[in-house]
Design an enzyme around this catalytic site. Structure first.
Site, PDB file in Angstrom:
ATOM      1  N   ARG A 158       1.065  -1.436  -0.280  1.00 50.18           N
ATOM      2  CA  ARG A 158       0.242   0.175  -0.132  1.00 50.18           C
ATOM      3  C   ARG A 158       0.724   1.296  -0.135  1.00 50.18           C
ATOM      4  O   ARG A 158       0.777   2.311  -0.505  1.00 50.18           O
ATOM      5  CB  ARG A 158      -1.021  -0.141   0.699  1.00 50.18           C
ATOM      6  CG  ARG A 158      -1.592  -1.250   1.701  1.00 50.18           C
ATOM      7  CD  ARG A 158      -2.784  -1.024   2.679  1.00 50.18           C
ATOM      8  NE  ARG A 158      -3.858  -2.689   2.873  1.00 50.18           N
ATOM      9  CZ  ARG A 158      -2.592  -3.578   3.565  1.00 50.18           C
ATOM     10  NH1 ARG A 158      -1.116  -3.410   3.594  1.00 50.18           N
ATOM     11  NH2 ARG A 158      -3.967  -4.260   3.292  1.00 50.18           N
ATOM     12  N   ILE A 237      12.934   3.376   4.028  1.00 44.09           N
ATOM     13  CA  ILE A 237      11.232   3.812   5.462  1.00 44.09           C
ATOM     14  C   ILE A 237      10.734   2.747   5.904  1.00 44.09           C
ATOM     15  O   ILE A 237      10.172   2.824   6.121  1.00 44.09           O
ATOM     16  CB  ILE A 237      10.851   4.729   4.008  1.00 44.09           C
ATOM     17  CG1 ILE A 237       9.901   4.003   3.543  1.00 44.09           C
ATOM     18  CG2 ILE A 237      10.847   6.227   4.376  1.00 44.09           C
ATOM     19  CD1 ILE A 237       8.408   4.665   3.228  1.00 44.09           C
ATOM     20  N   ARG A 239      12.638  -1.180   6.828  1.00 50.16           N
ATOM     21  CA  ARG A 239      13.064  -1.383   8.378  1.00 50.16           C
ATOM     22  C   ARG A 239      15.075  -1.623   8.379  1.00 50.16           C
ATOM     23  O   ARG A 239      15.039  -2.026   7.272  1.00 50.16           O
ATOM     24  CB  ARG A 239      13.268  -2.895   8.819  1.00 50.16           C
ATOM     25  CG  ARG A 239      11.337  -3.378   9.483  1.00 50.16           C
ATOM     26  CD  ARG A 239      11.221  -2.533  10.764  1.00 50.16           C
ATOM     27  NE  ARG A 239       9.808  -2.347  11.414  1.00 50.16           N
ATOM     28  CZ  ARG A 239       8.480  -1.747  11.169  1.00 50.16           C
ATOM     29  NH1 ARG A 239       9.092  -0.333  10.021  1.00 50.16           N
ATOM     30  NH2 ARG A 239       7.375  -1.409  11.487  1.00 50.16           N
ATOM     31  N   GLU A 268      17.200   0.859  17.024  1.00 51.99           N
ATOM     32  CA  GLU A 268      17.307   2.267  16.892  1.00 51.99           C
ATOM     33  C   GLU A 268      16.920   2.299  18.350  1.00 51.99           C
ATOM     34  O   GLU A 268      16.422   1.301  18.955  1.00 51.99           O
ATOM     35  CB  GLU A 268      15.881   2.269  16.065  1.00 51.99           C
ATOM     36  CG  GLU A 268      15.941   2.066  14.309  1.00 51.99           C
ATOM     37  CD  GLU A 268      14.791   2.688  14.417  1.00 51.99           C
ATOM     38  OE1 GLU A 268      13.595   2.752  14.099  1.00 51.99           O
ATOM     39  OE2 GLU A 268      14.706   2.649  12.574  1.00 51.99           O
ATOM     40  N   HIS A 287      12.793   7.459  12.311  1.00 55.43           N
ATOM     41  CA  HIS A 287      11.818   6.754  12.004  1.00 55.43           C
ATOM     42  C   HIS A 287      10.660   8.055  12.412  1.00 55.43           C
ATOM     43  O   HIS A 287       9.410   7.021  13.116  1.00 55.43           O
ATOM     44  CB  HIS A 287      11.908   5.259  12.592  1.00 55.43           C
ATOM     45  CG  HIS A 287      11.087   4.468  12.206  1.00 55.43           C
ATOM     46  ND1 HIS A 287      11.321   3.672  12.831  1.00 55.43           N
ATOM     47  CD2 HIS A 287       9.906   3.843  12.022  1.00 55.43           C
ATOM     48  CE1 HIS A 287      10.694   2.107  12.406  1.00 55.43           C
ATOM     49  NE2 HIS A 287      10.303   3.065  12.169  1.00 55.43           N
TER      50      HIS A 287
HETATM   51  C1  DGY Z   1       5.101   1.037  10.796  1.00 57.43           C
HETATM   52  O1  DGY Z   1       3.839   1.150  10.749  1.00 57.43           O
HETATM   53  O2  DGY Z   1       5.760  -0.120  10.824  1.00 57.43           O
HETATM   54  C2  DGY Z   1       6.118   2.308  10.542  1.00 57.43           C
HETATM   55  O3  DGY Z   1       7.638   2.180  10.209  1.00 57.43           O
HETATM   56  C3  DGY Z   1       6.013   3.422  11.827  1.00 57.43           C
HETATM   57  O4  DGY Z   1       5.782   4.292  11.709  1.00 57.43           O
END
Ligand code: DGY
Length: 321
Positions: A158, A237, A239, A268, A287
């Site tokens: 998504r 963005i 992991r 993290e 994050h």
């Molecule tokens: C998630 O929801 O997995 C995102 O990394 C949170 O910001």
């Protein structure tokens, strides 16, 4: 009759709990800047029916084994690699996540990070704050164009689709790679499915939106960075563990790729002496992919709805196991 108890592992606005106050007793870890210590979590889980947790809480076998009446773990994230979902299933514990509500905000952040990295926004903002701006110069802080370039999206879920929609507005050519080819998305988004090798070698921007799994562990390694263009900008963005950070450091330092924008890291919070933070061609964020007030509120609300449905013995809205 005693109400079911829910433990919430971070401080959240109590007004979000009000609609459920007749149904549940809530307990909450209240320190704003500190995660719940493991021993507190282990203690709390013993007597609760539901857990509302966040991505940095490890809900592993040993934690689940401490529970006695736990029925649901509602993770305030779309990713759920912090939870042993198979073991939870064996124990009859439902696990839910927060898909959809965060897709657009996370895609916004991905795009913002890509732009900030390509157009050197951090450096530029710092330059002016440092009082270094003395003259206008033709190539002062000149960066890389985004419009009409090729974007390679790794992971067409998504969020990947939401990024592709944004890219179209910038006239970008969109390539993607995904476990399964998504023909509908290809038509809707005018995105082309390619093998990983081709994506890496053809893209001006490579953005990772894959979940962390055994298969994606260090997917972006030395070989992957070697295949990218020297002018490529890499953005993550998803992991941190999908990237071999040593290989990324080397690729950035040696000029194998041009720059990187990172919202996530293997460990993290990242340590302030992390080598990646030394590099000028890296933009790092803590994050914050889904971090807008509206989206974080909706994520919490979805967790609470999932808890309520499961404890009423109805089907959860967004189960992952
Ligand atoms: C998630 O929801 O997995 C995102 O990394 C949170 O910001």
């Amino acid at each position: 009759m005693k109400k079911p108890t829910i433990f919430i592992t971070r401080k959240i606005p109590t007004k979000l709990l009000e609609p459920y106050s007749d149904l549940f007793d809530f307990k909450m870890w209240k320190k704003e800047d500190e995660p719940v210590p493991r021993e507190v979590l282990e203690d709390e889980v013993k007597q609760v029916d539901g857990l509302l947790c966040v991505l940095s809480d490890q809900v592993d076998q040993s934690l689940l084994n401490q529970s006695n009446q736990l029925k649901i773990v509602a993770n305030m994230a779309v990713g759920f690699d912090n939870i042993d979902i198979d073991y939870a299933k064996k124990m009859g514990v439902v696990v839910t996540n927060t898909p959809d509500v965060l897709s657009e905000s996370t895609a916004d952040l991905g795009f913002a990070l890509m732009m900030a990295t390509a157009r050197r926004l951090n450096e530029a903002a710092q330059y002016i704050k440092n009082g270094q701006w003395k003259n206008w110069a033709p190539f002062l802080l000149a960066g890389t164009d985004i419009h009409h370039k090729t974007l390679g999206i790794v992971g067409m879920g998504r969020i990947g689709e939401a990024i592709a929609r944004r890219a179209k507005g910038f006239g970008m050519n969109v390539l993607y790679h995904n476990r399964n080819r998504k023909r509908e998305a290809e038509v809707k988004l005018q995105a082309s499915y390619v093998q990983m090798e081709e994506l890496l070698s053809q893209s001006d921007f490579v953005i990772s939106v894959v979940p962390f799994t055994k298969e994606t562990n260090k997917l972006f390694n030395k070989e992957a960075f070697e295949k990218m263009k020297e002018s490529a900008v890499f953005v993550n963005i998803s992991r941190g563990a999908v990237v071999d950070e040593n290989a990324l450091y080397y690729a950035l330092k040696s000029g194998e790729i041009k720059a990187a924008g990172l919202d996530v890291f293997e460990q993290e919070p990242i340590k302030s002496d992390h080598p990646l933070l030394e590099l000028e061609n890296v933009v790092c964020l803590p994050h914050i992919g889904s971090a807008t007030v509206q989206t974080r509120t909706e994520m919490i609300e979805l967790c609470l709805k999932n808890i309520a449905t499961v404890l009423e013995e109805k089907a959860p809205l967004t189960p992952v196991n």
